[in-house]
Enzyme design. Structure first.
Site, PDB file in Angstrom:
ATOM      1  N   SER A 152       0.803  -1.229   0.000  1.00 56.06           N
ATOM      2  CA  SER A 152       0.000   0.000   0.000  1.00 56.06           C
ATOM      3  C   SER A 152       0.830   1.271   0.000  1.00 56.06           C
ATOM      4  CB  SER A 152      -0.948   0.005   1.203  1.00 56.06           C
ATOM      5  OG  SER A 152      -2.076  -0.806   0.945  1.00 56.06           O
ATOM      6  N   LYS A 202       0.269   3.663  -2.757  1.00 58.48           N
ATOM      7  CA  LYS A 202      -0.811   4.656  -2.730  1.00 58.48           C
ATOM      8  C   LYS A 202      -0.268   6.080  -2.589  1.00 58.48           C
ATOM      9  CE  LYS A 202      -4.577   1.712  -1.015  1.00 58.48           C
ATOM     10  NZ  LYS A 202      -4.070   0.454  -0.468  1.00 58.48           N
ATOM     11  N   SER A 218      -6.448   3.878   3.833  1.00 59.56           N
ATOM     12  CA  SER A 218      -5.760   2.989   2.892  1.00 59.56           C
ATOM     13  C   SER A 218      -6.754   2.171   2.075  1.00 59.56           C
ATOM     14  CB  SER A 218      -4.791   2.051   3.637  1.00 59.56           C
ATOM     15  OG  SER A 218      -3.896   1.434   2.738  1.00 59.56           O
ATOM     16  N   LYS A 273       2.777   6.638   4.975  1.00 61.10           N
ATOM     17  CA  LYS A 273       1.948   5.487   4.603  1.00 61.10           C
ATOM     18  C   LYS A 273       2.613   4.176   4.989  1.00 61.10           C
ATOM     19  CE  LYS A 273      -1.800   4.070   2.609  1.00 61.10           C
ATOM     20  NZ  LYS A 273      -1.735   2.918   3.548  1.00 61.10           N
TER      21      LYS A 273
END
Length: 403
Positions: free
Chosen positions: A66, A69, A131, A233
């Protein structure tokens, strides 16, 4: 821009014989003595100087999970910056986005309703804070038609930003054999987002977001660690292990940390915090030049002056280990001689500062004066000097090309 081997050798030789130097943008590996991390891949960077304080397998390709992202968010931020989107723009959550990224998909989700329009501002928070894979796919489809098309936009933006060893294949970070990044590239991406979109970046620091009556906390453990963290993140899939891109500010100094490949979420939180704590504790800032102070000079060809004073547009500071007598050296690098005319304020060179055998700073230098084209006699004299040294460089270039 990395020069071929022959050009790098030629540039160094030219510097010795005529004061010229051809810049080689090759970052030397930072080796921090006396510090270790359990993370298989890791990097710690100072945002102010772009200096790498620590790295471990920083150029090893790995799955981003992730953390991809952040690249998805950058593409959206860029669309907003260029006026093609705004917070009130609406995107429909398609059945594809719902099936791949919705609540029943088994991954992180914003829990948006299928075939329902959602404002861009809410989708961004669903993407960054929660997320949400459904939010990522909805944004990708809304902007580019398909997630595949959006991935091409991600790769184009990555190239423009300078991420040289990363390839993206989707907006979510789901596993794909061709989707690979390096922690060095992720650190560069984080730094670019922080510097380019300061207002939008603040979303990364939000601790929770509620959508569809479902409250979710930000998955970034550093935000709750009271160390000045304000982004970015986390990520975790089987191919990557546990990873994190983080940033924290203490005493006006910002550090960026990236780790990946850890076995547990607890390890991820511990190792990323350990790196940040060490970076803030172990280094101090030394100012080498004030803003606007002349740093050095560059040789000029065909102008009304033979040398040009160079300045930086901000104070020149470098991080050095506390209480360490390690030698700090600096050099000005440029493709030269510079050819007139040159406008004041033009970027014409770079200042590279090394701490021991590690590059601690690489920043642009600018012309501090206008350089007009010289008289005919001045240009003739410069041409004679260039001819007398140029044949040496050309001969040497032929020699090294044949090695």
């Amino acid at each position: 821009m990395r020069q071929p081997r022959a050009a790098r050798v030629l540039a160094a030789f030219a510097f010795m014989v005529s004061g010229l130097f051809l810049a080689s943008q090759v970052t030397q590996e930072a080796r921090a003595q006396g510090f270790q991390t359990a993370a298989p891949t890791a990097i710690l960077m100072d945002a102010g100087s772009h200096a790498v304080l620590f790295e471990k397998s920083a150029d090893e390709p790995t799955a981003p999970a992730s953390m991809a992202k952040v690249m998805t968010a950058e593409v959206v931020f860029n669309e907003i910056k260029n006026g093609r989107l705004n917070f009130d723009s609406e995107f429909m959550l398609s059945e594809n986005a719902w099936r791949k990224g919705g609540g029943g998909s088994g991954g992180s989700s914003m829990f948006a309703k299928v075939n329902t329009p959602v404002r861009l501002e809410d989708l961004l928070r669903g993407l960054i804070v929660q997320s949400g894979n459904d939010a990522a796919i909805a944004l990708a489809e809304g902007i580019a038609g398909t997630e595949e098309n959006f991935a091409r936009m991600m790769n184009e933006r990555a190239k423009q930003i300078g991420l040289t060893k990363s390839t993206f294949r989707n907006a979510t970070g789901y596993g794909h054999p061709e989707q690979k990044v390096t922690v060095r590239d992720l650190a560069k991406l984080a730094l670019y987002v922080i510097e380019t979109y300061p207002d939008l970046y603040k979303i990364f620091g939000e601790r929770e977001f509620t959508w569809n009556k479902i409250r979710q906390q930000n998955r970034n453990p550093l935000l709750f660690a009271d160390i000045g963290a304000d982004g970015l993140k986390t990520g975790n899939i089987d191919e990557s292990g546990y990873g994190l891109i983080g940033s924290a500010v203490q005493n006006d100094q910002r550090l960026i940390v990236v780790v990946n490949g850890l076995k547990t979420a607890k390890d991820r939180a511990a190792e990323s915090r350990k790196l940040l704590d060490w970076g803030f504790r172990a280094f101090e800032t030394q100012q080498l030049f004030t803003e606007g102070q002349v740093v050095g000079e560059a040789q000029v060809f065909g102008g009304n002056m033979r040398s040009l004073p160079l300045v930086a547009k901000k104070p020149v500071r470098v991080l050095v280990p506390r209480g360490d007598g390690e030698r700090v050296t600096a050099r000005i690098v440029y493709t030269g001689p510079l050819k007139a005319p040159i406008q004041k304020g033009a970027e014409v060179a770079r200042l590279q500062v090394s701490r021991g055998d590690m590059q601690a700073l690489d920043m642009p230098l600018y012309a501090n004066e206008d350089v007009q084209q010289g008289t005919l006699s001045q240009r003739a004299l410069d041409g004679l000097l260039e001819f007398s040294t140029g044949w040496v460089r050309r001969a040497f270039s032929s020699l090294v090309e044949s090695i």
